[in-house]
Design a protein around this motif. Structure first.
Motif, mmCIF file in Angstrom:
data_model
loop_
_atom_site.group_PDB
_atom_site.id
_atom_site.type_symbol
_atom_site.label_atom_id
_atom_site.label_comp_id
_atom_site.label_asym_id
_atom_site.label_seq_id
_atom_site.Cartn_x
_atom_site.Cartn_y
_atom_site.Cartn_z
ATOM 1 N N VAL A 1 -63.927 59.627 -10.743
ATOM 2 C CA VAL A 1 -63.701 60.003 -12.275
ATOM 3 C C VAL A 1 -62.130 60.185 -12.733
ATOM 4 O O VAL A 1 -61.462 59.708 -13.736
ATOM 5 C CB VAL A 1 -64.549 61.330 -12.425
ATOM 6 N N LEU A 2 -61.471 60.821 -11.328
ATOM 7 C CA LEU A 2 -60.221 61.137 -11.790
ATOM 8 C C LEU A 2 -59.185 59.828 -12.013
ATOM 9 O O LEU A 2 -58.260 59.841 -12.806
ATOM 10 C CB LEU A 2 -59.449 62.055 -11.062
ATOM 11 N N ALA A 3 -59.525 58.988 -11.195
ATOM 12 C CA ALA A 3 -58.837 57.618 -10.982
ATOM 13 C C ALA A 3 -59.184 56.912 -12.219
ATOM 14 O O ALA A 3 -58.240 56.213 -13.000
ATOM 15 C CB ALA A 3 -59.373 56.735 -9.731
ATOM 16 N N VAL A 4 -60.469 56.797 -13.007
ATOM 17 C CA VAL A 4 -60.680 56.126 -14.179
ATOM 18 C C VAL A 4 -59.923 56.699 -15.408
ATOM 19 O O VAL A 4 -59.203 56.062 -16.176
ATOM 20 C CB VAL A 4 -62.203 56.235 -14.454
ATOM 21 N N ALA A 5 -59.886 57.777 -15.476
ATOM 22 C CA ALA A 5 -59.238 58.884 -16.555
ATOM 23 C C ALA A 5 -57.925 58.491 -16.480
ATOM 24 O O ALA A 5 -57.114 58.253 -17.589
ATOM 25 C CB ALA A 5 -59.524 60.362 -16.449
ATOM 26 N N LEU A 6 -57.286 58.407 -15.302
ATOM 27 C CA LEU A 6 -55.616 58.212 -14.909
ATOM 28 C C LEU A 6 -55.491 56.754 -15.238
ATOM 29 O O LEU A 6 -54.375 56.472 -16.143
ATOM 30 C CB LEU A 6 -55.270 58.479 -13.505
ATOM 31 N N LEU B 1 -54.347 56.211 -23.632
ATOM 32 C CA LEU B 1 -55.403 57.053 -24.330
ATOM 33 C C LEU B 1 -55.557 58.629 -23.592
ATOM 34 O O LEU B 1 -54.899 58.744 -22.622
ATOM 35 C CB LEU B 1 -56.922 56.578 -23.778
ATOM 36 N N GLN B 2 -55.971 59.435 -24.258
ATOM 37 C CA GLN B 2 -55.776 60.998 -24.009
ATOM 38 C C GLN B 2 -57.129 61.449 -24.031
ATOM 39 O O GLN B 2 -57.521 62.770 -23.287
ATOM 40 C CB GLN B 2 -54.915 61.662 -24.777
ATOM 41 N N TRP B 3 -58.111 61.137 -24.688
ATOM 42 C CA TRP B 3 -59.460 61.681 -25.010
ATOM 43 C C TRP B 3 -60.371 61.742 -23.788
ATOM 44 O O TRP B 3 -61.199 62.619 -23.531
ATOM 45 C CB TRP B 3 -60.155 60.876 -26.182
ATOM 46 N N GLY C 1 -62.947 66.010 -17.301
ATOM 47 C CA GLY C 1 -62.550 67.497 -16.891
ATOM 48 C C GLY C 1 -64.151 68.233 -16.733
ATOM 49 O O GLY C 1 -64.149 68.782 -15.622
ATOM 50 N N ILE C 2 -64.929 68.010 -17.727
ATOM 51 C CA ILE C 2 -66.172 68.451 -17.361
ATOM 52 C C ILE C 2 -66.867 67.774 -16.308
ATOM 53 O O ILE C 2 -67.465 68.677 -15.567
ATOM 54 C CB ILE C 2 -67.068 67.888 -18.899
#
Length: 228
Positions: free
Chosen positions: A101-106, A114-116, A122-123
């Motif tokens: 999850v963190l890798a995809v967001a990064l 993107l920031q959203w 985080g959830i």
């Protein structure tokens, strides 16, 4: 002088022998024992073994239960628990999901600016961290008990669930395990009955315990369905 015929002495029967019961026979025979009856002896009805040591190899020492007075009691009998390796498998699985999850967001931030995505990320991260924290305690709340007529399964600390599955209602006993489970030597056993609500899935059993429990349940279920 009258000759009295000699008759062999008759061996007295033990006073505690019940009709149709083998003297000294274990009413809960071990799995793998020879089920064929001896000549002139009525074989006892097959029942699951309560003291098979394979069920308790590599497991937790005792079941954790809520402290409140309104908790569901454990009752009598021997409770078997999950393998300790089950916690390690769950921690690795949830940890890998958190890293993904963190890798995809990064990656979305670096390549698409993107920031959203950090809000859902985080959830999911918070939920996964909570799961990592409570997994060891949650795993110790699982337990199953082999009784004469049914299998009892319990789980949960905040939300408790206790299910009794009669042997005669079992239709399918299924064992599944993934690559990570095989690496740690554990498996999941699923009991399927006529009513979907009474189905039970026992996770985190050792491979040997899952196989022996499957063979035991199938043997007893067949006997109960045929009325022997």
């Amino acid at each position: 002088m009258t000759n009295t015929p000699d008759f062999p002495e008759r061996t007295p029967l033990p006073a505690e022998a019940a009709p149709g019961e083998r003297v000294g026979a274990d009413p809960w025979p071990r799995v793998g024992a020879d089920p064929s009856p001896q000549p002139g002896v009525v074989a006892p009805e097959p029942t699951p073994s309560r003291d098979a040591p394979v069920f308790d190899e590599g497991t937790f020492p005792r079941i954790l239960e809520p402290r409140g007075a309104g908790r569901l009691p454990l009752g009598d009998g021997t409770w078997h628990q999950l393998a300790r390796a089950y916690v390690r498998v769950q921690v690795i699985s949830q940890g890998a999901f958190l890293l993904l999850v963190l890798a995809v967001a990064l990656a979305l931030q670096l390549f698409l600016n993107l920031q959203w995505q950090w809000i859902p990320a985080g959830i999911l991260a918070v939920i996964t961290l909570v799961g990592l924290i409570i997994t060891p305690r949650q795993a110790r709340s699982f337990g199953y008990q082999l009784r004469r007529d049914d299998l009892v399964f319990r789980r949960g600390i905040l939300w408790q669930r206790v299910v009794a599955v009669p042997y005669g209602r079992m239709q399918l006993v299924d064992i599944t395990h993934g690559p990570l489970d095989r690496g740690f030597g554990i498996a999941q056993l699923k009991l399927v009955t006529a009513a979907a609500s009474t189905g039970v899935t026992i996770p985190g059993l050792t491979q040997a315990a899952a196989e022996q429990l499957r063979d035991t349940l199938i043997a007893v279920a067949e006997t109960r369905r045929t009325g022997l």
